[in-house]
Design a protein around this motif. Structure first.
Motif, PDB file in Angstrom:
ATOM      1  N   LEU A   1       0.838  -1.208   0.000  1.00  0.00           N
ATOM      2  CA  LEU A   1       0.000   0.000   0.000  1.00  0.00           C
ATOM      3  C   LEU A   1       0.867   1.250   0.000  1.00  0.00           C
ATOM      4  O   LEU A   1       0.546   2.244  -0.643  1.00  0.00           O
TER       5      LEU A   1
ATOM      6  N   PRO B   1       2.937   0.968  -4.119  1.00  0.00           N
ATOM      7  CA  PRO B   1       2.110   0.123  -4.992  1.00  0.00           C
ATOM      8  C   PRO B   1       2.895  -0.615  -6.080  1.00  0.00           C
ATOM      9  O   PRO B   1       2.505  -1.712  -6.495  1.00  0.00           O
TER      10      PRO B   1
ATOM     11  N   THR C   1       3.644  -4.224  -5.588  1.00  0.00           N
ATOM     12  CA  THR C   1       2.549  -5.200  -5.436  1.00  0.00           C
ATOM     13  C   THR C   1       2.850  -6.520  -6.149  1.00  0.00           C
ATOM     14  O   THR C   1       2.660  -7.603  -5.566  1.00  0.00           O
TER      15      THR C   1
ATOM     16  N   HIS D   1      -2.623  -2.203  -9.639  1.00  0.00           N
ATOM     17  CA  HIS D   1      -1.833  -2.910  -8.621  1.00  0.00           C
ATOM     18  C   HIS D   1      -2.813  -3.595  -7.681  1.00  0.00           C
ATOM     19  O   HIS D   1      -3.361  -2.961  -6.779  1.00  0.00           O
TER      20      HIS D   1
ATOM     21  N   ASN E   1      -3.567  -6.187  -4.812  1.00  0.00           N
ATOM     22  CA  ASN E   1      -2.760  -6.839  -3.769  1.00  0.00           C
ATOM     23  C   ASN E   1      -3.465  -7.978  -3.051  1.00  0.00           C
ATOM     24  O   ASN E   1      -3.012  -8.426  -2.006  1.00  0.00           O
TER      25      ASN E   1
ATOM     26  N   LYS F   1      -9.470  -6.489  -2.581  1.00  0.00           N
ATOM     27  CA  LYS F   1      -8.288  -5.621  -2.533  1.00  0.00           C
ATOM     28  C   LYS F   1      -8.183  -4.952  -1.166  1.00  0.00           C
ATOM     29  O   LYS F   1      -9.178  -4.438  -0.664  1.00  0.00           O
TER      30      LYS F   1
ATOM     31  N   ARG G   1      -6.785   2.788  -1.852  1.00  0.00           N
ATOM     32  CA  ARG G   1      -6.103   3.288  -3.054  1.00  0.00           C
ATOM     33  C   ARG G   1      -6.259   2.285  -4.205  1.00  0.00           C
ATOM     34  O   ARG G   1      -5.873   1.126  -4.076  1.00  0.00           O
TER      35      ARG G   1
END
Ligand SMILES: Cc1cc2nc3c(=O)[nH]c(=O)nc-3n(C[C@H](O)[C@H](O)[C@H](O)COP(=O)(O)OP(=O)(O)OC[C@H]3O[C@@H](n4cnc5c(N)ncnc54)[C@H](O)[C@@H]3O)c2cc1C
Length: 434
Positions: free
Chosen positions: A264, A267, A270, A332, A334, A364, A368
């Motif tokens: 985070l 990014p 990721t 991105h 994650n 996610k 963001r």
């Protein structure tokens, strides 16, 4: 009974400030509360465990928890049926059933939910011969918006019962439920990584071969993890118990959270972080245990989650599209994409109504980039007539909902009959259902 109370859901994606927070402990109190709300011209919402991502459980009027209304009322071991008060948490139900030689036929990935909360949004597990959890309910009682106690039965009450099984708290307070269980059983699980395209190709054969099957994929990673689970008479086998403990208590809780936070802050890290998680998490595993322990996974870190139900035959195509969209838009992402399979049902506003279904979940951590990912994901889901999971995040509007849920009008007619004064209509219900 009436203290100021801020409600925040588990994922901290929604909150509300109910004017009253009530904790009834018997059915008479449920009826009394509804009558008081009618007289006060107020509104009611019941909250289960607050484990929905959507605002479905939110209200600024009267919020009721059934945490003090969660007893077992009867168990019929011969018929394999149990009747419970609706606030009972599924994790407690699992243990009560096990102690009585019984089990639920299928479960979602956690058991924190209350039984009424779980069925109200159409909670599901995986297994193409197994429908959503609501379909394990044989009968229920409900205090409707007129303060009447209504008993509904799968044999007698056609539309009403099918509406009540997935009803978003909009018909009234579910008071008791009778559940059809099965004999306690063990599940054998094999899990292994496979190259993404190969896994996608093998979906039809995996569905034929296994009672319960799901796929996990971390975006930016070449492999996905296949989980196959089947009933077995074999004894428990928990080789790698220490590794599993490390997985659940250390990896899932601390290392995964640390790596997520790192992604985070940065990014662009990721993709490499996802590859590290893949090495730690995607490996061959084999175990045999009580079904509920195998169906459930460790509680994940807080994250955003959307899930859509699409026709089962579109599963592979949709997965390829999502991977392409993430790559092309350089997102991105994650957290997991999860793919599960559920048999068609006839609950009026179930996302799996009338079609064997593949549930695709896009998850996610962190705000963001979530909106971009959600919109890209929803564009793809729309192309397959995807129906959103009511307990998760979605951004489509009422018009789209109307087109996607073929029995919405029948549900609306039942809702008007059960709650003519809109006592159970919170913002969510008004926005999507009325
Ligand atoms: C970590 C995690 C994992 C999850 N895994 C899965 C999964 O595997 N599969 C899946 O499908 N979903 C899953 N979910 C979503 C979850 O199962 C649903 O959102 C479920 O509805 C939450 O149950 P709850 O008891 O927390 O209900 P809440 O979120 O508190 O409420 C949900 C709805 O139920 C209504 N309700 C609750 N009790 C009553 C009652 N007695 N009478 C009338 N209405 C009532 C509420 O008003 C609200 O409309 C998961 C959620 C989390 C946080």
């Amino acid at each position: 009974m009436n203290a100021p109370h801020k409600f925040v859901n588990w994922a901290a994606t929604e909150s509300s400030n109910p004017e009253k927070f009530l904790k009834p402990s018997n059915q008479e109190e449920l009826v009394e509360i509804v009558n008081s709300a009618i007289n006060a011209n107020s509104k009611i919402r019941v909250v289960g465990a607050g484990h929905s991502w959507s605002s479905v459980a939110c209200t600024d009027h009267w919020l009721i928890t059934l945490d003090n209304y969660c007893n077992v009322l009867s168990i019929d071991k011969e018929a394999k049926q149990i009747t419970v008060e609706a606030g009972l948490r599924i994790k407690e139900l699992n243990v009560i059933l096990k102690d009585n030689g019984l089990a639920l036929s299928n479960l979602g990935s956690i058991s924190e939910q209350s039984i009424a909360g779980a069925i109200s949004t159409g909670t599901h597990g995986t297994g193409i011969k197994f429908s959503i959890l609501s379909t394990q309910i044989l009968a229920l009682t409900l205090v409707n918006g007129k303060g009447e106690l209504v008993s509904l039965d799968h044999e007698k009450d056609a539309d009403l019962f099918k509406a009540a099984l997935v009803s978003l708290g909009a018909l009234g307070i579910i008071s008791t439920v009778t559940i059809q269980c099965e004999e306690l059983f063990n599940l054998e699980e094999f899990a292994y990584p496979v190259e993404f395209d190969e896994g996608v190709k093998r979906i039809p054969e995996l569905l034929k071969e296994h009672e319960h099957m799901k796929l996990w994929w971390f975006p930016h990673v070449k492999e996905l993890q296949v989980y196959c689970q089947n009933r077995t008479k074999a004894e428990h086998l928990n080789t790698g118990l220490f590794i599993r403990w490390v997985d659940e208590k250390i990896l899932a809780k601390y290392i995964f959270t640390f790596l997520l936070n790192l992604g985070l802050w940065f990014p662009t890290l990721t993709a490499p972080i996802n590859r590290i998680i893949k090495i730690l998490k995607f490996k061959k595993e084999h175990r045999i245990d009580y079904s509920y322990r195998v169906f459930n996974t460790p509680m994940p870190p807080k994250h955003h989650e959307a899930e859509y139900a699409i026709p089962v035959e579109k599963a592979g195509e949709a997965m390829l599209q999502i991977r392409k969209m993430i790559d092309e838009r350089r997102l991105h992402v994650n957290f997991l994409m999860e793919v599960r399979f559920v048999k068609a049902d006839d609950c009026l506003i179930s996302p799996a109504f009338g079609r064997d279904t593949c549930y695709v979940g896009a998850y996610k951590a962190g705000d963001r980039g979530w909106k971009e990912y959600l919109h890209g994901f929803e564009e793809i889901m729309a192309a397959y007539d995807g129906r959103p999971h009511w307990g998760k995040e979605f951004s489509i509007d009422k018009n789209a909902i109307g087109q996607l849920y073929p029995e919405l009008e029948r549900f609306q007619a039942v809702r008007e009959q059960m709650d003519p004064n809109n006592v159970f209509a919170n913002r969510f219900v008004r926005e999507y259902i009325m």
